[in-house]
Design a protein around this motif. Sequence first.
Motif, mmCIF file in Angstrom:
data_model
loop_
_atom_site.group_PDB
_atom_site.id
_atom_site.type_symbol
_atom_site.label_atom_id
_atom_site.label_comp_id
_atom_site.label_asym_id
_atom_site.label_seq_id
_atom_site.Cartn_x
_atom_site.Cartn_y
_atom_site.Cartn_z
ATOM 1 N N GLN A 194 -5.019 6.428 -3.129
ATOM 2 C CA GLN A 194 -6.319 5.862 -3.461
ATOM 3 C C GLN A 194 -6.762 6.289 -4.852
ATOM 4 O OE1 GLN A 194 -8.415 3.621 -1.412
ATOM 5 N NE2 GLN A 194 -8.899 3.418 -3.583
ATOM 6 N N THR A 198 -7.512 3.754 -7.860
ATOM 7 C CA THR A 198 -8.818 3.731 -8.520
ATOM 8 C C THR A 198 -8.670 3.874 -10.030
ATOM 9 O OG1 THR A 198 -9.886 4.669 -6.560
ATOM 10 C CG2 THR A 198 -11.070 4.873 -8.653
ATOM 11 N N ASP A 203 -6.288 -1.812 -5.723
ATOM 12 C CA ASP A 203 -6.582 -1.450 -4.342
ATOM 13 C C ASP A 203 -5.583 -0.418 -3.822
ATOM 14 O OD1 ASP A 203 -4.255 -2.897 -4.001
ATOM 15 O OD2 ASP A 203 -5.183 -4.535 -2.886
#
Length: 259
Positions: A194, A198, A203
Amino acid sequence: MTNFLTLEGKRALVTSGTRGAGAAAVALFRDLGAQVLTTARSRPDTISPEMFVGADLTTPEGCATLATAVRDRLGGVDIVVHMLGGSSSPAGGFAALSDAAWAREFDLNLMPAVRLDRALVPAMVAQGHGVVIHVSSIQRVLPLPEATTAYAAAKAALSTYSKGLSKEVSPKGVRVLRVAPGWIETEASVQLAQRLATEAGADLAYGKRMIMESLGGIPIGRPSTPEEVASLIAFLASDRAASITGTEHVIDGGTVPTV
């Protein structure tokens, strides 16, 4: 021999059993009938006090505390699973690795297994049976020069040590094996994916692809789950695998590209 997998009546120690594949192994071992003791530096609410020992296994004192607890609370041990491992080395390649960084990797990834085996395996030999499973990593044959050289070297040392131990104690009834996972989809690895996503403005799926690409690709298209790794460990620890010793069992979705 029963026609199903069981660890009924076995006394088991699983190090680093509070999260990830370690937690999955603890849960599966209990489901299969084993009496399980696990350890970490602190106890999460999901682990009951009677099956937990707080210890820092990167120190001789922590290993001694755990070994004493195994004797006092289990009365000995039939299965030891060395799950503890990881890396805190900085990126930047070999030149970024100080003596202290090298020492940390070996104190985390090799020495806890050496110390605990020295404390616990003699009793296994005396009772004439036991299983020791060292959880290594595919990094020992697939190091990433930017970030995992020291970790990979420590896991390679663990693997060599494990093979030597197996040759010594297998004739005395104690099986010694290695499990080498690739990327496991733990909570920590998802957080890493993640973060990468980011930073790239993408995604989570993109972040996962970034990790897979850094490993050269995973042919099955996904990481292993903690439960899959735990299932392999449980099989190897069971009497169903009674003739398997001294070997390494890779669970990486096909990541390692060589024979």
